[in-house]
Motif scaffolding. Structure first.
Motif, PDB file in Angstrom:
ATOM      1  N   GLN A  16      -6.543   0.408   5.223  1.00  0.00           N
ATOM      2  CA  GLN A  16      -7.630  -0.248   5.936  1.00  0.00           C
ATOM      3  C   GLN A  16      -8.896  -0.330   5.101  1.00  0.00           C
ATOM      4  O   GLN A  16      -9.083   0.445   4.169  1.00  0.00           O
ATOM      5  CB  GLN A  16      -7.941   0.549   7.207  1.00  0.00           C
ATOM      6  CG  GLN A  16      -8.495   1.939   6.893  1.00  0.00           C
ATOM      7  CD  GLN A  16      -8.482   2.889   8.071  1.00  0.00           C
ATOM      8  OE1 GLN A  16      -8.754   2.498   9.188  1.00  0.00           O
ATOM      9  NE2 GLN A  16      -8.155   4.149   7.808  1.00  0.00           N
ATOM     10  N   HIS A  17      -9.758  -1.293   5.473  1.00  0.00           N
ATOM     11  CA  HIS A  17     -11.070  -1.343   4.831  1.00  0.00           C
ATOM     12  C   HIS A  17     -12.072  -0.561   5.675  1.00  0.00           C
ATOM     13  O   HIS A  17     -11.791  -0.153   6.806  1.00  0.00           O
ATOM     14  CB  HIS A  17     -11.521  -2.775   4.566  1.00  0.00           C
ATOM     15  CG  HIS A  17     -11.486  -3.698   5.748  1.00  0.00           C
ATOM     16  ND1 HIS A  17     -12.231  -3.485   6.882  1.00  0.00           N
ATOM     17  CD2 HIS A  17     -10.786  -4.857   5.959  1.00  0.00           C
ATOM     18  CE1 HIS A  17     -12.031  -4.467   7.738  1.00  0.00           C
ATOM     19  NE2 HIS A  17     -11.149  -5.310   7.217  1.00  0.00           N
ATOM     20  N   TYR A  61       0.817  -1.212   0.000  1.00  0.00           N
ATOM     21  CA  TYR A  61       0.000   0.000   0.000  1.00  0.00           C
ATOM     22  C   TYR A  61       0.851   1.263   0.000  1.00  0.00           C
ATOM     23  O   TYR A  61       0.463   2.270  -0.598  1.00  0.00           O
ATOM     24  CB  TYR A  61      -1.024  -0.051   1.142  1.00  0.00           C
ATOM     25  CG  TYR A  61      -1.960  -1.201   0.904  1.00  0.00           C
ATOM     26  CD1 TYR A  61      -2.809  -1.201  -0.199  1.00  0.00           C
ATOM     27  CD2 TYR A  61      -1.930  -2.337   1.710  1.00  0.00           C
ATOM     28  CE1 TYR A  61      -3.625  -2.285  -0.480  1.00  0.00           C
ATOM     29  CE2 TYR A  61      -2.749  -3.423   1.433  1.00  0.00           C
ATOM     30  CZ  TYR A  61      -3.586  -3.399   0.334  1.00  0.00           C
ATOM     31  OH  TYR A  61      -4.379  -4.482   0.044  1.00  0.00           O
ATOM     32  N   ASN A 109      -9.775  -1.946   0.660  1.00  0.00           N
ATOM     33  CA  ASN A 109      -9.118  -0.833   1.331  1.00  0.00           C
ATOM     34  C   ASN A 109      -9.605   0.501   0.785  1.00  0.00           C
ATOM     35  O   ASN A 109     -10.035   0.613  -0.365  1.00  0.00           O
ATOM     36  CB  ASN A 109      -7.598  -0.929   1.176  1.00  0.00           C
ATOM     37  CG  ASN A 109      -7.008  -1.902   2.179  1.00  0.00           C
ATOM     38  OD1 ASN A 109      -7.723  -2.546   2.939  1.00  0.00           O
ATOM     39  ND2 ASN A 109      -5.701  -2.022   2.194  1.00  0.00           N
ATOM     40  N   THR A 156      -7.427  -3.924  -3.969  1.00  0.00           N
ATOM     41  CA  THR A 156      -6.925  -4.460  -2.707  1.00  0.00           C
ATOM     42  C   THR A 156      -6.357  -5.859  -2.912  1.00  0.00           C
ATOM     43  O   THR A 156      -6.937  -6.666  -3.647  1.00  0.00           O
ATOM     44  CB  THR A 156      -8.056  -4.511  -1.664  1.00  0.00           C
ATOM     45  OG1 THR A 156      -8.622  -3.198  -1.534  1.00  0.00           O
ATOM     46  CG2 THR A 156      -7.559  -4.985  -0.305  1.00  0.00           C
TER      47      THR A 156
END
Length: 282
Positions: A96-97, A51, A236, A120
């Motif tokens: 993050q989701h 990421y 994400n 993602t």
């Protein structure tokens, strides 16, 4: 004579006023320019690995085309990126989701908002010895994440494969291996910290590994026995600093960049195996 003195004094006053106005105008322009430059210098936080790579390769270049100066701040945990976002140390983050974002915000009384979902790295079932789902034997050993966010996705993947069933009333926010209703192959399941799972493939028959940790360990996503059919709420998101700034120019520019053809091209070329959000596949 008095008339001449008065004229001279009037000229001096007028010149002073003009000078003062000129100074204020120049100072005001300088301040505005400074604010513009400051607003264009932003920090984006991301967890180290795929990421932070996504920010660096797919987002940063496009934001720089819009005049931004981007600094990437790497984190090695799932707590500090949101804390830093809330206190203004960074301007946006990617790690993050939406389920985690909402739960973390609620638990910590933060007001953070998502700008856009992004491709993602999916959860996957991996093995160094088993070549297909059909080859999984009774009593095989399996390692799985012990934190609720990753565990919920892991169990859903195993349920999709047909290896387990999950209790209908299981809460994704607090789920545990006790929520497994049936274990079809009587798998011997060990729960561990998610980051440790790639290393267990040398000693365990199977492991369900989150995509970011798989990539960080040098694993190829396309070698998984099966990748998860990712639900949209597990993708994400890029989160904007504070909910009140969710409609800021920065948030709008981030959303525009992520929706661009150039962003998708980079994802297709350099992030193979990543699961795209629904809006990107329409």
């Amino acid at each position: 004579m008095k008339k001449q003195v008065m004229i001279v004094m009037l000229c001096i006053v007028l010149m002073s006023l003009l000078a003062a106005c000129g100074g204020k105008t120049e100072e005001g322009t300088g301040t505005n320019k400074g604010n513009d430059e400051q607003n264009k210098s932003i920090k984006i936080g991301a967890t180290a690995g795929p990421y932070s790579d996504m920010v660096n390769k797919a987002i940063k270049p496009l934001m720089e085309e819009k005049g931004y100066k981007i600094e990437i701040i790497e984190f090695n945990d799932y707590v500090q990126p949101n804390k830093s976002l809330d206190n203004g140390s960074i301007d946006a983050n990617l790690f993050q989701h939406i389920i985690y974002l909402n739960k973390f915000s609620e638990d910590n009384k933060l007001e953070l908002s998502a700008v856009s979902s992004v491709p993602t790295a999916p959860m996957g079932l991996y093995s160094n010895t088993i070549k297909s789902i059909d080859d999984i034997k009774e009593g095989s050993t399996l390692t799985i994440a012990n934190d609720p966010a990753n565990l919920a996705r892991s169990l859903l993947l195993l349920q999709d494969i047909g290896l387990v069933t999950i209790k209908a009333d299981a809460d994704p926010a607090t789920i545990s291996d006790k929520d497994i209703e049936t274990n079809v192959k009587n798998l011997k399941i060990t729960s561990l910290e998610a980051a440790q799972l790639p290393r267990t493939l040398d000693s365990s028959d199977l492991s369900v590994v989150a995509g970011n940790f798989a990539l960080a360990a040098g694993m190829d996503l396309t070698t998984a026995l099966q990748l998860e059919n990712m639900a949209e709420n597990y993708r994400n998101v890029v989160a904007a600093v504070r909910t009140k700034d969710a409609e800021s120019q920065l948030a709008k520019d981030l959303k525009e960049v992520i929706a661009s053809a150039a962003f998708e091209k980079t994802m297709d070329e350099q992030f193979q195996g990543f699961s795209k959000p629904e809006w990107m596949t329409k």
